[in-house]
Design an enzyme around this catalytic site. Structure first.
Site, mmCIF file in Angstrom:
data_model
loop_
_atom_site.group_PDB
_atom_site.id
_atom_site.type_symbol
_atom_site.label_atom_id
_atom_site.label_comp_id
_atom_site.label_asym_id
_atom_site.label_seq_id
_atom_site.Cartn_x
_atom_site.Cartn_y
_atom_site.Cartn_z
ATOM 1 C CD GLU A 1 2.113 -0.814 8.843
ATOM 2 O OE1 GLU A 1 0.147 -1.688 7.757
ATOM 3 O OE2 GLU A 1 2.367 -0.620 8.815
ATOM 4 C CB CYS B 1 -0.826 0.034 1.295
ATOM 5 S SG CYS B 1 -1.671 1.237 1.330
HETATM 6 S S1 SF4 Z 1 -5.440 -0.066 5.754
HETATM 7 FE FE1 SF4 Z 1 -3.400 -0.402 5.353
HETATM 8 S S2 SF4 Z 1 -4.024 -1.087 3.109
HETATM 9 FE FE2 SF4 Z 1 -5.309 0.105 3.724
HETATM 10 S S3 SF4 Z 1 -4.784 1.710 2.900
HETATM 11 FE FE3 SF4 Z 1 -4.075 1.756 5.466
HETATM 12 S S4 SF4 Z 1 -2.455 1.400 5.440
HETATM 13 FE FE4 SF4 Z 1 -3.549 1.095 3.424
#
Ligand code: SF4
Length: 318
Positions: free
Chosen positions: A131, A101
């Site tokens: 993560e 992301c």
């Molecule tokens: S939950 Fe994770 S994948 Fe979704 S916008 Fe937030 S950081 Fe990005």
């Protein structure tokens, strides 16, 4: 026999975030472009339904790169990966697509900047979450120290309090994280950090929406996976506001109907990796048992969309 009345308070925003939608689209487009199988390192997002749907289309999920055969494309999950992973893919000349992301990548860049500026980094997050593993793996071992709670922040020992920075996992509890940051700022007044924290818009908005309904709910269902950090946080947020019957369910089949038999108001939300179809499934199961009224409670609207990697959008060479 007439059914009991049930008011459902539907939290909005809920469910898929822009990072999850992008990651799923990356896998789908890669399968279209390169043909099956496309390998995916780690669950692309933490949701079994999503993973199984992609498997049906030709995705093969593995835990580590050494399970990927030579010559097939591989995708890295939305949670981000340690630097050694793309390095190893390059060494093996694997075609890879990074579905990290962009909001996680932003935290990776912050970490690199602090490291370049000579600061030791405190990462606020949960040990073992992909993560956290990915973020810690952006820098040489020992550059980042993990803090999971305010109690740990109280006893943290650092190399030099004047050269210190903090970053956070994107899917934490907003309120707990504020508490941890307050401890760090009190103990190390020179600590650098982002303006607020690195918790992403989707996590923040889903927690705000739960806060808006929790006090009115006799029980609350969070549609999400047990290994989904942001879903687990939604359960905690509801419980902290006094909705003790807050429960995580993956599917309608997981709902403990006996626990809901006497309630009047049920809250429903979904973690950022849970598709709306599963929320609809749970509402449908409620309708089979209750006379349902739905009230959607919207705290904000979202219009975040992330671009796909160019290699999946560029037209094929003639
Ligand atoms: S939950 Fe994770 S994948 Fe979704 S916008 Fe937030 S950081 Fe990005």
């Amino acid at each position: 026999m007439s059914k009991r009345n049930l008011t459902i308070l539907l939290a909005n925003p809920r469910g898929f975030c822009a990072g999850v939608e992008r990651a799923i689209e990356i896998v789908e487009r890669a399968i279209e472009k390169y043909g099956p199988p496309v390998y995916v390192r780690h669950e692309i997002v933490h949701n079994r339904y999503v993973v199984e749907a992609l498997q049906d289309k030709g995705a093969v999920f593995v835990e580590e790169l050494d399970e990927v055969p030579d010559g097939v494309p591989v995708i890295f999950s939305a949670h981000g990966v340690p630097k050694v992973v793309p390095a190893e893919a390059e060494r093996r000349k694997l075609l890879y697509v990074d579905a990290t992301c962009p909001l996680v990548s932003k935290v990776h860049r912050e970490a690199e900047r602090h490291h370049r500026d000579g600061r030791q980094i405190v990462l606020i997050g949960h040990a073992g979450h992909p993560e956290v593993i990915g973020t810690m793996g952006q820098l040489p071992e020992g550059s980042i120290v993990l803090v999971e709670s305010a109690a740990q922040a109280e006893t943290l020992e650092v190399e030099d309090p004047k050269r210190l920075a903090y970053i956070t996992q994107t899917t934490l509890s907003v309120d707990d994280t504020v508490g941890i940051i307050e401890v760090l700022q009190r103990r190390f007044p020179k600590i650098s950090g982002p303006k607020k924290e690195d918790i992403c818009y989707a996590t923040t908005n889903r927690q705000s929406a739960v806060k808006a309904i929790a006090e009115r709910c006799d029980a609350l269902l969070v549609v999400g996976a047990p290994n989904s950090s942001n879903s687990a946080r939604l359960v905690e947020v509801a419980r902290k506001l006094g909705c003790e019957q807050a429960m995580l369910v993956q599917r309608a089949a997981d709902v403990d109907w006996a626990a809901l038999a006497e309630i009047d108001v049920l809250g429903i939300t979904a973690g950022a990796s849970a598709p709306e179809i599963l929320v609809e499934e749970v509402i449908g199961a409620c309708r089979e048992r209750f006379d349902v009224d739905i009230e959607e409670v919207t705290v904000t609207s979202e219009d975040v969309v992330f671009k796909l990697p160019r290699m999946l959008t560029a037209p094929a060479a003639a």
